[in-house]
Design a protein around this motif. Structure first.
Motif, mmCIF file in Angstrom:
data_model
loop_
_atom_site.group_PDB
_atom_site.id
_atom_site.type_symbol
_atom_site.label_atom_id
_atom_site.label_comp_id
_atom_site.label_asym_id
_atom_site.label_seq_id
_atom_site.Cartn_x
_atom_site.Cartn_y
_atom_site.Cartn_z
ATOM 1 N N SER A 1 -8.532 2.619 1.935
ATOM 2 C CA SER A 1 -7.505 1.738 2.480
ATOM 3 C C SER A 1 -7.388 0.440 1.696
ATOM 4 O O SER A 1 -6.295 0.007 1.350
ATOM 5 C CB SER A 1 -7.809 1.414 3.952
ATOM 6 O OG SER A 1 -7.706 2.558 4.763
ATOM 7 N N VAL A 2 -8.518 -0.197 1.411
ATOM 8 C CA VAL A 2 -8.503 -1.511 0.774
ATOM 9 C C VAL A 2 -8.421 -1.415 -0.743
ATOM 10 O O VAL A 2 -7.837 -2.292 -1.388
ATOM 11 C CB VAL A 2 -9.757 -2.319 1.203
ATOM 12 C CG1 VAL A 2 -9.804 -3.670 0.511
ATOM 13 C CG2 VAL A 2 -9.775 -2.510 2.716
ATOM 14 N N ALA A 3 -8.996 -0.388 -1.325
ATOM 15 C CA ALA A 3 -9.006 -0.268 -2.792
ATOM 16 C C ALA A 3 -8.585 1.122 -3.240
ATOM 17 O O ALA A 3 -9.339 1.819 -3.925
ATOM 18 C CB ALA A 3 -10.393 -0.611 -3.331
ATOM 19 N N PRO A 4 -7.372 1.562 -2.885
ATOM 20 C CA PRO A 4 -6.894 2.877 -3.334
ATOM 21 C C PRO A 4 -6.572 2.849 -4.825
ATOM 22 O O PRO A 4 -6.479 1.780 -5.435
ATOM 23 C CB PRO A 4 -5.640 3.105 -2.487
ATOM 24 C CG PRO A 4 -5.128 1.724 -2.233
ATOM 25 C CD PRO A 4 -6.347 0.848 -2.091
ATOM 26 N N ASP A 5 -6.383 4.018 -5.407
ATOM 27 C CA ASP A 5 -6.160 4.099 -6.851
ATOM 28 C C ASP A 5 -4.838 3.470 -7.288
ATOM 29 O O ASP A 5 -4.790 2.686 -8.233
ATOM 30 C CB ASP A 5 -6.214 5.563 -7.310
ATOM 31 C CG ASP A 5 -7.630 6.117 -7.207
ATOM 32 O OD1 ASP A 5 -8.573 5.319 -7.325
ATOM 33 O OD2 ASP A 5 -7.780 7.328 -6.989
ATOM 34 N N ASP A 6 -3.757 3.794 -6.600
ATOM 35 C CA ASP A 6 -2.463 3.341 -7.114
ATOM 36 C C ASP A 6 -1.478 2.916 -6.023
ATOM 37 O O ASP A 6 -0.302 2.735 -6.306
ATOM 38 C CB ASP A 6 -1.819 4.444 -7.951
ATOM 39 C CG ASP A 6 -1.715 5.752 -7.181
ATOM 40 O OD1 ASP A 6 -2.149 5.797 -6.011
ATOM 41 O OD2 ASP A 6 -1.201 6.732 -7.748
ATOM 42 N N LEU A 7 -1.912 2.764 -4.800
ATOM 43 C CA LEU A 7 -1.009 2.373 -3.726
ATOM 44 C C LEU A 7 -0.885 0.856 -3.654
ATOM 45 O O LEU A 7 -1.837 0.125 -3.946
ATOM 46 C CB LEU A 7 -1.502 2.934 -2.389
ATOM 47 C CG LEU A 7 -1.500 4.462 -2.308
ATOM 48 C CD1 LEU A 7 -2.120 4.931 -0.995
ATOM 49 C CD2 LEU A 7 -0.092 5.009 -2.440
ATOM 50 N N GLU A 8 0.265 0.388 -3.239
ATOM 51 C CA GLU A 8 0.568 -1.034 -3.295
ATOM 52 C C GLU A 8 0.096 -1.771 -2.050
ATOM 53 O O GLU A 8 0.049 -1.222 -0.955
ATOM 54 C CB GLU A 8 2.087 -1.234 -3.455
ATOM 55 C CG GLU A 8 2.654 -0.616 -4.722
ATOM 56 C CD GLU A 8 4.176 -0.599 -4.705
ATOM 57 O OE1 GLU A 8 4.745 -0.239 -3.650
ATOM 58 O OE2 GLU A 8 4.776 -0.956 -5.723
ATOM 59 N N TYR A 9 -0.249 -3.045 -2.263
ATOM 60 C CA TYR A 9 -0.521 -3.938 -1.143
ATOM 61 C C TYR A 9 0.795 -4.516 -0.640
ATOM 62 O O TYR A 9 1.820 -4.475 -1.316
ATOM 63 C CB TYR A 9 -1.450 -5.073 -1.565
ATOM 64 C CG TYR A 9 -2.824 -4.617 -1.999
ATOM 65 C CD1 TYR A 9 -3.802 -4.324 -1.066
ATOM 66 C CD2 TYR A 9 -3.142 -4.491 -3.351
ATOM 67 C CE1 TYR A 9 -5.068 -3.915 -1.457
ATOM 68 C CE2 TYR A 9 -4.403 -4.087 -3.757
ATOM 69 C CZ TYR A 9 -5.361 -3.796 -2.805
ATOM 70 O OH TYR A 9 -6.602 -3.394 -3.193
ATOM 71 N N MET A 10 0.730 -5.073 0.558
ATOM 72 C CA MET A 10 1.914 -5.696 1.148
ATOM 73 C C MET A 10 1.557 -7.101 1.627
ATOM 74 O O MET A 10 0.474 -7.308 2.186
ATOM 75 C CB MET A 10 2.431 -4.851 2.320
ATOM 76 C CG MET A 10 2.951 -3.492 1.923
ATOM 77 S SD MET A 10 3.267 -2.435 3.361
ATOM 78 C CE MET A 10 1.585 -1.994 3.804
ATOM 79 N N GLU A 11 2.445 -8.034 1.394
ATOM 80 C CA GLU A 11 2.246 -9.401 1.860
ATOM 81 C C GLU A 11 3.165 -9.661 3.046
ATOM 82 O O GLU A 11 4.339 -9.300 3.024
ATOM 83 C CB GLU A 11 2.559 -10.412 0.758
ATOM 84 C CG GLU A 11 2.391 -11.859 1.215
ATOM 85 C CD GLU A 11 2.869 -12.866 0.180
ATOM 86 O OE1 GLU A 11 2.476 -14.046 0.263
ATOM 87 O OE2 GLU A 11 3.651 -12.465 -0.707
ATOM 88 N N PHE A 12 2.621 -10.276 4.083
ATOM 89 C CA PHE A 12 3.496 -10.746 5.148
ATOM 90 C C PHE A 12 3.371 -12.264 5.231
ATOM 91 O O PHE A 12 2.288 -12.830 5.189
ATOM 92 C CB PHE A 12 3.192 -10.076 6.498
ATOM 93 C CG PHE A 12 1.872 -10.431 7.109
ATOM 94 C CD1 PHE A 12 1.747 -11.487 8.004
ATOM 95 C CD2 PHE A 12 0.741 -9.684 6.822
ATOM 96 C CE1 PHE A 12 0.537 -11.790 8.584
ATOM 97 C CE2 PHE A 12 -0.480 -9.988 7.396
ATOM 98 C CZ PHE A 12 -0.575 -11.044 8.280
ATOM 99 N N VAL A 13 4.519 -12.906 5.281
ATOM 100 C CA VAL A 13 4.610 -14.363 5.247
ATOM 101 C C VAL A 13 4.855 -14.848 6.671
ATOM 102 O O VAL A 13 5.802 -14.423 7.326
ATOM 103 C CB VAL A 13 5.747 -14.837 4.323
ATOM 104 C CG1 VAL A 13 5.762 -16.351 4.233
ATOM 105 C CG2 VAL A 13 5.586 -14.216 2.944
ATOM 106 N N SER A 14 4.004 -15.729 7.143
ATOM 107 C CA SER A 14 4.146 -16.253 8.493
ATOM 108 C C SER A 14 4.400 -17.750 8.442
ATOM 109 O O SER A 14 4.338 -18.383 7.385
ATOM 110 C CB SER A 14 2.879 -15.966 9.323
ATOM 111 O OG SER A 14 1.815 -16.804 8.910
ATOM 112 N N ASN A 15 4.657 -18.317 9.612
ATOM 113 C CA ASN A 15 4.856 -19.758 9.711
ATOM 114 C C ASN A 15 3.557 -20.491 9.985
ATOM 115 O O ASN A 15 3.550 -21.599 10.515
ATOM 116 C CB ASN A 15 5.865 -20.074 10.823
ATOM 117 C CG ASN A 15 5.401 -19.572 12.181
ATOM 118 O OD1 ASN A 15 4.600 -18.639 12.267
ATOM 119 N ND2 ASN A 15 5.906 -20.179 13.246
ATOM 120 N N SER A 16 2.439 -19.870 9.632
ATOM 121 C CA SER A 16 1.136 -20.501 9.815
ATOM 122 C C SER A 16 1.006 -21.738 8.928
ATOM 123 O O SER A 16 1.463 -21.760 7.784
ATOM 124 C CB SER A 16 0.019 -19.503 9.478
ATOM 125 O OG SER A 16 -1.235 -20.136 9.472
#
Length: 416
Positions: free
Chosen positions: A113-128
């Motif tokens: 899940s955290v370190a797959p071979d070629d799958l992309e990460y996703m960023e979510f932007v919050s108002n934090s």
């Protein structure tokens, strides 16, 4: 030879409508591609975690953790497939491996899940207001968060207390950290997020006229919340929050059969050999020097062993003290009758039951977050300035005991 179930899974994954559905689910996140400002840093994190799991099994789970395990730093220079070098560090690797085991996250699950071979990460932007980056693993099962060095030093200094609290209260609502890593790569400053695409996190003032309807889970929830808040108050921290998400329960979730109840009871109270974390972990927390734990990202020394870390002052002296590592938080950690109140009677049927509570009509996702802020000189000065500016003491910059009391009172008044 592939089984019919595996063939069905493959055909489902290649289905065009399934791909459209998954893309729609990601409509509020940003895909981290080569043009993203954190792409290189995340790629280095991916390579570093894979290297550690595949080539350093000695950093995995241990039945008996030593004091050196709590302040050990795995440091290694890694060369990427493009020929670039970077420094990767993993802190207290065996300790976090024990936490992962305690919440039933296997090494294979974490790595895929955290370190797959070629799958992309996703960023979510919050108002934090923290200004930190938040990323999701490709399957949205784990969150990767950046944080300030000062806060991480404090967290490492209380790591022993952190584990002991989970040992005493297996179903604690305090968020579970599963690893601490760092890389020294260049990056770009975080831009101010545009209003479009921002995930808005509502504050307590948005919750004044709302409530948390937990039904028969209310008493356990408030009791556990008091234990967690008492622990944070004793650490001298404040400005933490209860992150709350909810969705309406479906009819299938509300109609529980006897078999479902037995299975949930078994999950909550599975019997196994008792284990405990000794008070030596608390002594260790007082011996570790904050400034020595998270090193500056300068230079490229060779990989450190536990003995080398001890020579540099990570512990007061080399000791052979050991204590049993953290047991499963999903099951019973003690056979004592008085400890039964520290566990929830029924855990929910989901992937992360420790932070999920099924109420009367809704399923709630809860976790206590942002508990690294100590009440020090900066906060004391800020309190005086806020009082002078606003002519009121109704703000979050208050001593830990006052913050804890107000935090509990606010939630208790709105929990049904």
């Amino acid at each position: 030879m592939t089984t019919p179930r595996r063939q069905f899974s493959r055909s489902l994954a290649n289905n065009r409508w399934v791909k459209v559905w998954r893309r729609w689910q990601r409509k509020d996140v940003i895909i981290v591609n080569e043009n993203h400002r954190r792409y290189r840093a995340l790629e280095c994190i991916r390579e570093g975690i894979k290297d550690m799991f595949e080539k350093h099994p000695e950093l995995g789970v241990k039945d008996n953790l030593t004091e050196e395990d709590f302040c050990h730093i795995h440091s290694k220079t890694i060369k990427t497939s493009q020929g670039k070098k970077f420094k990767f560090r993993s802190y207290a690797s065996s300790v976090f491996a024990c936490i992962r085991r305690a919440v039933s996250v296997s090494d294979h699950t974490f790595l895929s899940s955290v370190a797959p071979d070629d799958l992309e990460y996703m960023e979510f932007v919050s108002n934090s207001r923290s200004g930190q980056d938040f990323f999701l693993s490709h399957d949205q099962q784990f969150i990767l968060k950046t944080d300030k060095k000062y806060y991480l030093e404090f967290f490492m200094s209380i790591l022993g207390d952190y584990l002991m609290h989970f040992q005493n209260y297996p179903h604690s609502l305090i968020v579970k950290f599963l690893g601490l890593f760092s890389v020294n790569v260049s990056g770009q400053p975080k831009p101010y997020p545009e209003e479009k695409g921002v995930l808005h996190v509502l504050k307590d003032q948005n919750f004044y006229n709302d409530s948390i309807d937990l039904g028969n889970q209310r008493d356990w929830f408030l009791r556990q919340l008091r234990h967690d808040v008492s622990f944070l108050r004793d650490l001298g921290v404040q400005d933490y929050s209860l992150l709350l998400g909810r969705h309406e329960l479906h009819k299938d979730d509300q109609q529980k059969t006897f078999v479902d109840l037995v299975d949930r009871m078994r999950k909550s109270y599975v019997k196994r050999k008792p284990s405990s974390i000794l008070d030596k972990a608390r002594v260790l927390s007082n011996q570790v020097h904050h400034a020595d734990i998270i090193e500056e990202e300068a230079g490229e020394p060779p990989t450190q062993t536990q003995e080398e870390a001890g020579d540099k002052g990570f512990t007061a002296s080399k000791r052979c003290s050991t204590f049993t590592s953290l047991g499963s938080l999903l099951g019973s950690t003690s056979t004592k009758l008085e400890d039964s109140a520290n566990r929830r009677l029924l855990l929910s049927e989901c992937k992360n039951p420790l932070h999920v509570i099924d109420g009367t009509h809704s399923r709630y996702y809860m976790g206590i977050i942002d508990f690294f802020t100590q009440y020090e000189c900066k906060q004391q000065v800020a309190r005086v300035l806020k009082v002078c500016k606003n002519c009121t003491c109704d703000h979050s910059t208050v001593p830990p005991d006052i913050y804890a009391e107000r935090f509990l009172r606010f939630i208790e008044e709105r929990t049904l």
